[in-house]
Enzyme design. Structure first.
Site, mmCIF file in Angstrom:
data_model
loop_
_atom_site.group_PDB
_atom_site.id
_atom_site.type_symbol
_atom_site.label_atom_id
_atom_site.label_comp_id
_atom_site.label_asym_id
_atom_site.label_seq_id
_atom_site.Cartn_x
_atom_site.Cartn_y
_atom_site.Cartn_z
ATOM 1 N N LYS A 1 0.587 -1.255 0.177
ATOM 2 C CA LYS A 1 -0.178 -0.369 0.183
ATOM 3 C C LYS A 1 0.592 1.331 0.065
ATOM 4 O O LYS A 1 0.368 2.799 -0.536
ATOM 5 C CB LYS A 1 -1.266 -0.072 1.416
ATOM 6 C CG LYS A 1 -1.856 -0.590 0.750
ATOM 7 C CD LYS A 1 -2.873 -0.648 1.880
ATOM 8 C CE LYS A 1 -4.124 -2.082 1.640
ATOM 9 N NZ LYS A 1 -4.842 -2.688 2.717
ATOM 10 N N LYS B 1 -4.600 -10.288 -8.055
ATOM 11 C CA LYS B 1 -5.726 -10.608 -6.890
ATOM 12 C C LYS B 1 -6.609 -9.825 -7.938
ATOM 13 O O LYS B 1 -6.897 -9.121 -7.792
ATOM 14 C CB LYS B 1 -5.653 -10.567 -5.527
ATOM 15 C CG LYS B 1 -5.334 -9.297 -5.010
ATOM 16 C CD LYS B 1 -6.287 -9.191 -3.806
ATOM 17 C CE LYS B 1 -6.490 -8.696 -2.065
ATOM 18 N NZ LYS B 1 -6.776 -7.954 -1.940
ATOM 19 N N LYS C 1 -10.841 -4.943 -6.292
ATOM 20 C CA LYS C 1 -11.568 -4.025 -6.820
ATOM 21 C C LYS C 1 -10.456 -2.270 -7.156
ATOM 22 O O LYS C 1 -11.213 -2.086 -7.926
ATOM 23 C CB LYS C 1 -12.684 -2.967 -5.408
ATOM 24 C CG LYS C 1 -13.382 -1.657 -5.694
ATOM 25 C CD LYS C 1 -15.138 -2.091 -5.633
ATOM 26 C CE LYS C 1 -16.087 -1.867 -6.900
ATOM 27 N NZ LYS C 1 -16.882 -2.363 -7.322
HETATM 28 P P1 ADP Z 1 -11.009 -5.502 -1.890
HETATM 29 O O1 ADP Z 1 -9.256 -5.862 -2.036
HETATM 30 O O2 ADP Z 1 -11.150 -6.091 -3.377
HETATM 31 O O3 ADP Z 1 -10.907 -4.264 -0.804
HETATM 32 P P2 ADP Z 1 -11.635 -6.616 1.018
HETATM 33 O O4 ADP Z 1 -9.235 -6.441 0.790
HETATM 34 O O5 ADP Z 1 -11.874 -5.793 1.198
HETATM 35 O O6 ADP Z 1 -11.525 -6.512 -0.478
HETATM 36 O O7 ADP Z 1 -11.670 -8.435 0.520
HETATM 37 C C1 ADP Z 1 -12.466 -8.815 1.667
HETATM 38 C C2 ADP Z 1 -12.264 -10.188 1.743
HETATM 39 O O8 ADP Z 1 -12.574 -10.829 0.622
HETATM 40 C C3 ADP Z 1 -11.476 -10.572 2.287
HETATM 41 O O9 ADP Z 1 -11.834 -11.088 3.811
HETATM 42 C C4 ADP Z 1 -9.829 -10.868 1.948
HETATM 43 O O10 ADP Z 1 -9.285 -11.622 2.412
HETATM 44 C C5 ADP Z 1 -11.456 -11.582 1.103
HETATM 45 N N1 ADP Z 1 -10.949 -11.734 -0.759
HETATM 46 C C6 ADP Z 1 -11.108 -9.967 -1.461
HETATM 47 N N2 ADP Z 1 -9.973 -10.850 -2.928
HETATM 48 C C7 ADP Z 1 -10.072 -11.771 -3.086
HETATM 49 C C8 ADP Z 1 -9.780 -12.393 -3.877
HETATM 50 N N3 ADP Z 1 -8.971 -11.929 -5.251
HETATM 51 N N4 ADP Z 1 -9.533 -13.746 -3.710
HETATM 52 C C9 ADP Z 1 -9.823 -13.996 -2.750
HETATM 53 N N5 ADP Z 1 -10.601 -13.825 -1.716
HETATM 54 C C10 ADP Z 1 -10.200 -12.229 -1.505
#
Ligand code: ADP
Length: 332
Positions: A112, A192, A195
């Protein structure tokens, strides 16, 4: 007594299929066996958001996703992080037992800091401490998350262990619970699905939007022409076929290897699979969107139930840390 589950998601927008396959699926299933607490972590969102105009809208959209996917406010506690401010008090107290070098070596912090060099704020470094406070405030033992969260959870256990050894046992050491698909790659096939990387497919997308997004997906880079045989084991699209077209995955794999099916056909099949798997979700979401009272009631009821647990734990923590005022007024 049933064990407690806690998990949180940042309200950065609508949920995508990476969130669903990596975490939400477990959120829903665990409701059967555990007392579940699921939190929309708006304070965490502030570590990366510079513009908060959409924050409340994002929270609402996310709650719609959660309810539509099957989280049940009668059974589970669903609430907004900042509505139970005790977590910020615990965050401050836990920061006193967390060595700074534990936080500086966290891979997500480094990532980050690289992505937002103009905004490497103190909250960004403290992110895992706040996440620990979220979990241990409810004495949760199980935390459904995606694979990307494992280093944070490891740290949460270390912080809980350190607190317990310094002040006496208060917190269980929380364990991660992964789904069979703990890391969903984004449409770029490299990072990964997230968003933040704009490589996601929203769960609430229409069939047309799903098709358009899937068509942009990167596939097996070695397959350059329709007549080349493909390698499903390295193909991002095939990975998703296994979740959204499980009954046809074998057939698709064989057809790809023998070049009987091209990447465009394969993507069309995937888009259909995702659209039909999420059709009940879309319908329920549409119906819920017309019931704002229901959503607000669920959130306010959730915050009340969460706060009762939070107060109890915080009282225990303060006592152990020697923060309970010892009045001398009553002494003879
Ligand atoms: P983002 O990265 O889209 O902002 P978050 O960090 O808010 O998503 O993640 C919310 C939940 O979803 C967490 O438990 C995270 O580990 C899971 N998660 C987010 N992206 C993935 C992914 N690409 N594959 C598997 N799990 C994910």
């Amino acid at each position: 007594m049933r064990k407690r589950v806690f998990s949180g998601t940042r309200p950065t927008g609508r949920q995508h299929i990476g969130n669903y396959l990596g975490a939400l699926q477990n959120y829903v299933e665990l409701q059967e066996e555990y007392d579940c607490i699921y939190c929309i972590v708006d304070i965490h969102a502030l570590t990366t958001l510079e513009d908060t105009d959409k924050l409340q809208e994002n929270i609402y959209e996310m709650m719609l996703d959660w309810l539509a996917v099957g989280l049940d406010p009668q059974r589970s506690i669903l609430f907004i992080q900042s509505h139970v401010p005790e977590v910020m008090e615990l965050y401050t107290l836990l920061s006193m037992v967390t060595p700074l070098n534990w936080l500086l070596r966290v891979p997500t912090f480094k990532e980050k800091a690289r992505l937002q060099p103009h905004n490497v704020n103190y909250g960004l470094v403290g992110y895992p401490v706040l996440m620990t406070a979220d979990i241990v405030l409810y004495k949760a033992e199980v935390v459904p998350v995606g694979e990307d969260q494992l280093p944070h959870l490891e740290l949460a256990r270390e912080i809980a262990r350190r607190f317990n050894s310094l002040f006496g046992h208060v917190f269980p050491e929380p364990q991660a619970k992964l789904t069979p698909f703990p890391l969903v790659l984004g449409l770029d096939g490299v990072q990964k699905m997230s968003k933040s990387y704009n490589n996601d497919i929203e769960m609430a997308a229409t069939p047309q939007q799903i098709l358009e997004r899937v068509m942009t997906a990167v596939t097996d880079p070695a397959r350059r022409y329709r007549s080349d045989s493909g390698h499903p084991e390295v193909c991002n699209v095939f990975q998703l076929q296994q979740s959204f077209n499980p009954l046809r995955a074998e057939e698709i794999s064989t057809a790809c290897r023998s070049a009987n099916i091209g990447c465009v056909d394969c993507k069309e099949l995937l888009a259909q699979g995702i659209s039909s798997a999420l059709e009940p979700f879309r319908e329920k979401r549409g119906a819920l969107a017309a019931k704002p009272h229901y959503i607000e009631e669920a959130l306010s009821n959730g915050a009340g139930r969460a706060e009762a647990i939070a107060r109890e734990t915080l009282g225990e923590v303060k006592e152990k840390m020697g923060l309970v005022w010892a009045s001398r007024l009553d002494l003879p």
